[in-house]
Design an enzyme around this catalytic site. Structure first.
Site, short mmCIF file in Angstrom:
data_model
loop_
_atom_site.label_atom_id
_atom_site.label_comp_id
_atom_site.label_asym_id
_atom_site.label_seq_id
_atom_site.Cartn_x
_atom_site.Cartn_y
_atom_site.Cartn_z
N VAL A 50 0.70 -1.13 -0.02
CA VAL A 50 0.00 -0.10 0.09
C VAL A 50 0.98 1.25 0.01
O VAL A 50 0.38 2.27 -0.73
CB VAL A 50 -0.98 0.04 1.33
CG1 VAL A 50 -1.58 1.35 1.20
CG2 VAL A 50 -2.07 -1.19 1.10
N CYS A 51 1.98 1.22 0.81
CA CYS A 51 2.82 2.71 0.92
C CYS A 51 3.24 3.13 -0.30
O CYS A 51 3.21 4.39 -0.47
CB CYS A 51 4.17 2.17 1.74
SG CYS A 51 3.47 1.56 3.47
N PRO A 52 3.90 2.44 -1.39
CA PRO A 52 4.29 3.21 -2.41
C PRO A 52 3.10 3.71 -3.19
O PRO A 52 3.26 4.64 -4.05
CB PRO A 52 5.16 1.88 -3.29
CG PRO A 52 4.26 0.82 -2.66
CD PRO A 52 4.05 0.90 -1.27
#
Length: 179
Positions: A50-52
């Site tokens: 999810v982070c990128p």
């Protein structure tokens, strides 16, 4: 957790500002970029899923934030070396236009109250800090749910009007007048 009206904590962290090992690392502190609004967002871990998507979305809006006299800082509890490796290896993070800050001692995350107690990593927290260092917006998502950087930009626009802004207000629309 610190919230709206609180002073953003003092900090000094190492930021990753490019993929070039000779110029990648730069100190970033609460004193950097004086007089500017600051968008500070945290993510749990590098090399995740999810982070990128969030980081890339903030990167795509970086020019919009700059146009509003705001600087963006992304932060996680990973080291600057992990940030650099991730930037080099992930297509969406190459050429990222803002610093990825390494909060490896977890001091800033802890001072803000955004450390997940079970996982020991930063929650998906977002802060808008005014030029005087006061938190004007604070939001936290669960570790599994990405945030909407476009909404952060909308809130910044509303805050910068210094007016009453109704629900779903967008830049250029009428603000409310107190009766």
């Amino acid at each position: 957790m610190l919230t709206v009206g609180d002073r953003f904590p003092q900090f000094e962290l190492t930021g990753v500002v490019s993929e070039d090992m000779n110029h990648a690392f730069q100190p970033v502190s609460s004193e950097s970029n004086p007089g500017k609004w600051k968008i500070v967002f945290f993510w749990p871990k590098d090399f995740t899923f999810v982070c990128p998507t969030e980081i890339a979305a903030f990167g795509k809006l970086n020019g919009e934030f700059n146009d509003r006299d705001a600087v963006v800082y992304g932060v996680s509890t990973d080291s600057e070396f992990v940030h650099l490796a991730w930037r080099k290896s992930h297509d969406d993070l190459r050429g990222l236009p803002f610093a990825m800050l390494a909060d490896i001692k977890r001091e800033l995350s802890a001072a803000l109250g955004v450390l997940d107690r079970r996982e020991g990593v930063a929650l998906r927290a977002t802060f808008i800090v005014d030029p005087e260092g006061i938190i004007r917006f604070a939001a936290v998502n669960d570790l599994s749910v990405g945030r909407n950087p476009q909404e952060v930009l909308r809130v910044l626009d509303a805050l910068q009007t210094d007016e009453l802004c109704p629900c779903n207000w967008q830049k250029g629309q009428e603000t409310l007048k107190a009766a």
